[in-house]
Design a protein around this motif. Sequence first.
Motif, PDB file in Angstrom:
ATOM      1  N   PHE A  90       0.899  -1.174  -0.054  1.00  0.00           N
ATOM      2  CA  PHE A  90       0.021  -0.068   0.253  1.00  0.00           C
ATOM      3  C   PHE A  90       0.881   1.225  -0.135  1.00  0.00           C
ATOM      4  O   PHE A  90       0.879   2.211   0.819  1.00  0.00           O
ATOM      5  CB  PHE A  90      -1.092   0.054   1.265  1.00  0.00           C
ATOM      6  CG  PHE A  90      -1.934  -0.652   1.118  1.00  0.00           C
ATOM      7  CD1 PHE A  90      -3.356  -0.157   0.721  1.00  0.00           C
ATOM      8  CD2 PHE A  90      -2.163  -2.314   1.447  1.00  0.00           C
ATOM      9  CE1 PHE A  90      -4.594  -0.794   0.542  1.00  0.00           C
ATOM     10  CE2 PHE A  90      -3.261  -3.032   0.986  1.00  0.00           C
ATOM     11  CZ  PHE A  90      -4.236  -2.329   0.738  1.00  0.00           C
ATOM     12  N   SER A  91       1.781   1.383  -1.128  1.00  0.00           N
ATOM     13  CA  SER A  91       2.775   2.509  -1.138  1.00  0.00           C
ATOM     14  C   SER A  91       2.622   3.486  -1.945  1.00  0.00           C
ATOM     15  O   SER A  91       1.380   4.032  -2.097  1.00  0.00           O
ATOM     16  CB  SER A  91       4.168   1.828  -1.171  1.00  0.00           C
ATOM     17  OG  SER A  91       4.430   0.980  -2.191  1.00  0.00           O
ATOM     18  N   ALA A  92       3.358   3.428  -3.138  1.00  0.00           N
ATOM     19  CA  ALA A  92       2.928   4.548  -4.036  1.00  0.00           C
ATOM     20  C   ALA A  92       3.218   4.048  -5.636  1.00  0.00           C
ATOM     21  O   ALA A  92       4.093   3.009  -5.525  1.00  0.00           O
ATOM     22  CB  ALA A  92       4.052   5.807  -4.066  1.00  0.00           C
ATOM     23  N   PRO A  93       2.540   4.455  -6.632  1.00  0.00           N
ATOM     24  CA  PRO A  93       2.796   3.678  -7.868  1.00  0.00           C
ATOM     25  C   PRO A  93       4.030   3.709  -8.392  1.00  0.00           C
ATOM     26  O   PRO A  93       4.802   2.655  -9.120  1.00  0.00           O
ATOM     27  CB  PRO A  93       1.933   4.805  -8.897  1.00  0.00           C
ATOM     28  CG  PRO A  93       0.926   5.346  -7.874  1.00  0.00           C
ATOM     29  CD  PRO A  93       1.650   5.548  -6.686  1.00  0.00           C
ATOM     30  N   ASP A  94       4.996   4.872  -8.244  1.00  0.00           N
ATOM     31  CA  ASP A  94       6.389   4.722  -8.525  1.00  0.00           C
ATOM     32  C   ASP A  94       7.196   3.391  -8.058  1.00  0.00           C
ATOM     33  O   ASP A  94       8.362   3.301  -8.139  1.00  0.00           O
ATOM     34  CB  ASP A  94       6.897   5.992  -8.520  1.00  0.00           C
ATOM     35  CG  ASP A  94       7.111   6.696  -7.138  1.00  0.00           C
ATOM     36  OD1 ASP A  94       6.755   6.061  -6.215  1.00  0.00           O
ATOM     37  OD2 ASP A  94       7.660   7.823  -6.957  1.00  0.00           O
ATOM     38  N   ALA A  95       6.619   3.030  -6.797  1.00  0.00           N
ATOM     39  CA  ALA A  95       7.352   1.770  -6.236  1.00  0.00           C
ATOM     40  C   ALA A  95       7.022   0.547  -6.599  1.00  0.00           C
ATOM     41  O   ALA A  95       7.731  -0.384  -6.291  1.00  0.00           O
ATOM     42  CB  ALA A  95       7.111   2.144  -4.763  1.00  0.00           C
ATOM     43  N   LEU A  96       5.827   0.282  -7.413  1.00  0.00           N
ATOM     44  CA  LEU A  96       5.363  -0.805  -7.765  1.00  0.00           C
ATOM     45  C   LEU A  96       6.274  -1.987  -8.178  1.00  0.00           C
ATOM     46  O   LEU A  96       6.468  -2.980  -8.001  1.00  0.00           O
ATOM     47  CB  LEU A  96       4.124  -0.806  -8.743  1.00  0.00           C
ATOM     48  CG  LEU A  96       3.339  -1.978  -8.774  1.00  0.00           C
ATOM     49  CD1 LEU A  96       2.696  -2.691  -7.668  1.00  0.00           C
ATOM     50  CD2 LEU A  96       2.273  -1.658  -9.791  1.00  0.00           C
ATOM     51  N   ALA A  97       7.150  -1.274  -9.554  1.00  0.00           N
ATOM     52  CA  ALA A  97       8.203  -1.972 -10.200  1.00  0.00           C
ATOM     53  C   ALA A  97       8.878  -2.925  -9.095  1.00  0.00           C
ATOM     54  O   ALA A  97       9.201  -4.082  -9.290  1.00  0.00           O
ATOM     55  CB  ALA A  97       8.697  -1.221 -10.981  1.00  0.00           C
ATOM     56  N   ALA A  98       9.448  -1.907  -8.194  1.00  0.00           N
ATOM     57  CA  ALA A  98      10.515  -2.614  -7.308  1.00  0.00           C
ATOM     58  C   ALA A  98      10.036  -3.686  -6.301  1.00  0.00           C
ATOM     59  O   ALA A  98      10.516  -4.775  -5.917  1.00  0.00           O
ATOM     60  CB  ALA A  98      11.286  -1.617  -6.391  1.00  0.00           C
TER      61      ALA A  98
END
Length: 244
Positions: free
Chosen positions: A53-61
Amino acid sequence: MAQLKFGVIGHKGRMGRALEAAITDAGHALFAGVDAGGSIGPFASQCDVLVDFSAPDALAANLGAARVAGKPIVVGTTGLEEPHFVLLAEAARAVPVLQSGNFSFGVTLLAHLVQEAAARLGDDWDIEVLEMHHRMKVDAPSGTAKLLGEAAAKGRGIVLGDNMESGRHGMTGARAAGAIGFATLRGGTVAGEHSVIFAGNEERLVLAHSAENRMIFARGAVRAAAWLTGKPAGRYTMNDVLGV
């Protein structure tokens, strides 16, 4: 059910704190919690399931960490765009992935009813999705509103992106036939209010859900994570968890 070790990404946010409480209430354990600037990678292999439940730009990692560790991952991050859904599909070829714009079982059933209503009512019934959230919410329309819009579009057999109307202002002209409209309200501390209005000739049908506390989303995400554990690689939704 055996106790599971959870890895929570975004664990200091509002949902992260609610998740910690829901994990404990369900008899499981928060093994690792990371936030902006941190990585779940070093801990992922020791967790049974990851919840993001973080941020979209962290999804790939985060998806990459789940794939390397071979762990199931539940994604509740909102504000996702088409490239993010491509990443989710790619990860689902390697590990179980469950992504949703809302983890409430009431909303899951609501979406099912919206799809049914849209499929059965004629095209002369206009569809409008109305949502309200607290003043701090940063994305609009909400992930839940989009989920409900997608359900309506699926019921109609159309593509939401080609038939979506939002942010009306000024001389917009008459409502486009077959459009699915969105209206967004923000203010106060509202956890989440969603209504889908089917407006026909001289009658209206309103399907609605009210969230009184974000704990309903946290409990749903924990239940979804427990359900996902042990499943084969693939893409799953809350419909699968609820069985609708």
